[in-house]
Design an enzyme around this catalytic site. Structure first.
Site, PDB file in Angstrom:
ATOM      1  N   GLU A 115     -13.329  -7.839 -64.285  1.00  0.00           N
ATOM      2  CA  GLU A 115     -13.689  -8.401 -65.681  1.00  0.00           C
ATOM      3  C   GLU A 115     -12.520  -8.664 -66.696  1.00  0.00           C
ATOM      4  O   GLU A 115     -11.859  -7.588 -67.108  1.00  0.00           O
ATOM      5  CB  GLU A 115     -14.655  -7.155 -66.349  1.00  0.00           C
ATOM      6  CG  GLU A 115     -15.103  -7.347 -67.483  1.00  0.00           C
ATOM      7  CD  GLU A 115     -15.863  -6.393 -68.305  1.00  0.00           C
ATOM      8  OE1 GLU A 115     -16.357  -6.637 -69.508  1.00  0.00           O
ATOM      9  OE2 GLU A 115     -15.918  -5.170 -67.849  1.00  0.00           O
TER      10      GLU A 115
ATOM     11  N   ARG B  39     -20.668  -6.624 -80.768  1.00  0.00           N
ATOM     12  CA  ARG B  39     -20.626  -5.662 -79.842  1.00  0.00           C
ATOM     13  C   ARG B  39     -21.947  -4.933 -79.826  1.00  0.00           C
ATOM     14  O   ARG B  39     -22.555  -4.026 -78.905  1.00  0.00           O
ATOM     15  CB  ARG B  39     -19.347  -4.620 -79.762  1.00  0.00           C
ATOM     16  CG  ARG B  39     -18.948  -3.962 -78.537  1.00  0.00           C
ATOM     17  CD  ARG B  39     -19.379  -4.641 -77.149  1.00  0.00           C
ATOM     18  NE  ARG B  39     -18.559  -4.356 -76.061  1.00  0.00           N
ATOM     19  CZ  ARG B  39     -18.674  -4.923 -75.049  1.00  0.00           C
ATOM     20  NH1 ARG B  39     -19.581  -5.818 -74.512  1.00  0.00           N
ATOM     21  NH2 ARG B  39     -17.962  -4.616 -73.821  1.00  0.00           N
TER      22      ARG B  39
ATOM     23  N   GLU C  56     -24.794  -4.521 -71.856  1.00  0.00           N
ATOM     24  CA  GLU C  56     -23.887  -3.644 -72.194  1.00  0.00           C
ATOM     25  C   GLU C  56     -23.251  -3.713 -73.604  1.00  0.00           C
ATOM     26  O   GLU C  56     -22.676  -4.531 -74.042  1.00  0.00           O
ATOM     27  CB  GLU C  56     -22.764  -3.727 -71.170  1.00  0.00           C
ATOM     28  CG  GLU C  56     -21.501  -2.462 -71.466  1.00  0.00           C
ATOM     29  CD  GLU C  56     -20.100  -3.093 -71.079  1.00  0.00           C
ATOM     30  OE1 GLU C  56     -19.102  -2.405 -70.490  1.00  0.00           O
ATOM     31  OE2 GLU C  56     -19.769  -4.130 -71.316  1.00  0.00           O
TER      32      GLU C  56
END
Length: 261
Positions: free
Chosen positions: A148, A210, A239
């Site tokens: 990632e 986020r 996530e």
């Protein structure tokens, strides 16, 4: 595309309870967290029972204090051992694989002292060695190790999908994209997804801020349409931080994403 959600975001005392909530909220699967010190392997009885009870758990996101690109050789070796164990466990569960960054929070070229203690060439050699060992083990388990990219403030080695693709030296090493990091690093996220398509095995989703999708400025219609156009058939794993109570915002988030699928 299957919509999953990381286990720590879900209410419930057990994976079975979490899965019931997740399905009711509009998700299809749970993404597990792989803690270090062989904690994940210690969960095997729990995970086996959850699998027998119908809980869908295709992927693991590593959650350790050090990673395969650590400057310290002993910590790198430990990270490889931990990931080998996690690959074995997810293989037994019939899952897809385990994802890891090169590192997290170790160094940023955007903050003093700006120059890391290892050259870019040495970074590449360290990562290639670790991923080679993990790729071979993943192949034996019938799963994937997925690299990632993180943004430049969290990692100095692998920031873009293209950089991760360069490290895919065998079929069992693949790339995991993350829409939050891509928003910072990719000049054109849709173009980057298209270029990385043959190597893209997993996607994590969160907003530009986020938080959960729908609370920021990402162009979800464009990015999800691109994934559809390239034939991506992996998971979309939520996530993120949650702005609001999970009982309220998780069903809203699943409904928001499904509008574009």
């Amino acid at each position: 595309m299957r919509l999953s959600v990381q286990e720590q975001l879900l209410p419930g005392r057990s994976l079975q309870e979490k899965f019931v909530f997740a399905v009711d909220a509009g998700f299809d699967a749970i993404e597990l967290r792989g803690k270090g010190d062989f904690h994940f392997a210690g969960r095997l009885p729990e995970l086996r029972q959850a699998l027998a009870d119908g809980v869908v758990m295709p992927t693991v996101c590593v959650d350790m204090s050090h990673f395969i690109g650590d400057f310290d050789a002993a910590k790198r070796e430990d990270a490889v051992r931990q990931l080998r164990s996690q690959l074995t466990v997810i293989g037994e569960l019939g899952g897809t694989g385990v994802m890891t960054p090169a590192s997290w929070g170790q160094f940023s070229r955007r903050l003093p002292p700006f120059e890391p203690p290892r050259s870019s060439r040495e970074d590449g050699e360290v990562l290639a060695e670790a991923l080679g060992a993990l790729g071979e083990h993943a192949a034996r388990q019938g799963v994937l190790i997925m690299l990632e990219p993180l943004n430049r403030y969290e990692n100095h080695m692998v920031n873009s999908l293209a950089q991760a693709v360069e490290l895919c030296s065998m079929d069992s090493i693949r790339v995991a994209g993350d829409t939050y990091h891509m928003n910072i690093e990719e000049d054109d996220p849709c173009r980057s997804l298209m270029d990385a398509a043959p190597f893209l095995a997993h996607m994590q989703i969160s907003e530009s801020n986020r938080n959960q999708p729908g609370t920021g400025h990402l162009d979800w219609a464009a990015q999800l349409a691109t994934l559809d156009a390239i034939g991506y058939d992996g998971d979309l794993a939520l996530e993120c931080r949650l702005r609001g109570e999970p009982e309220i915002v998780l069903p809203q988030t699943a409904a928001f994403i499904r509008k574009f699928l």
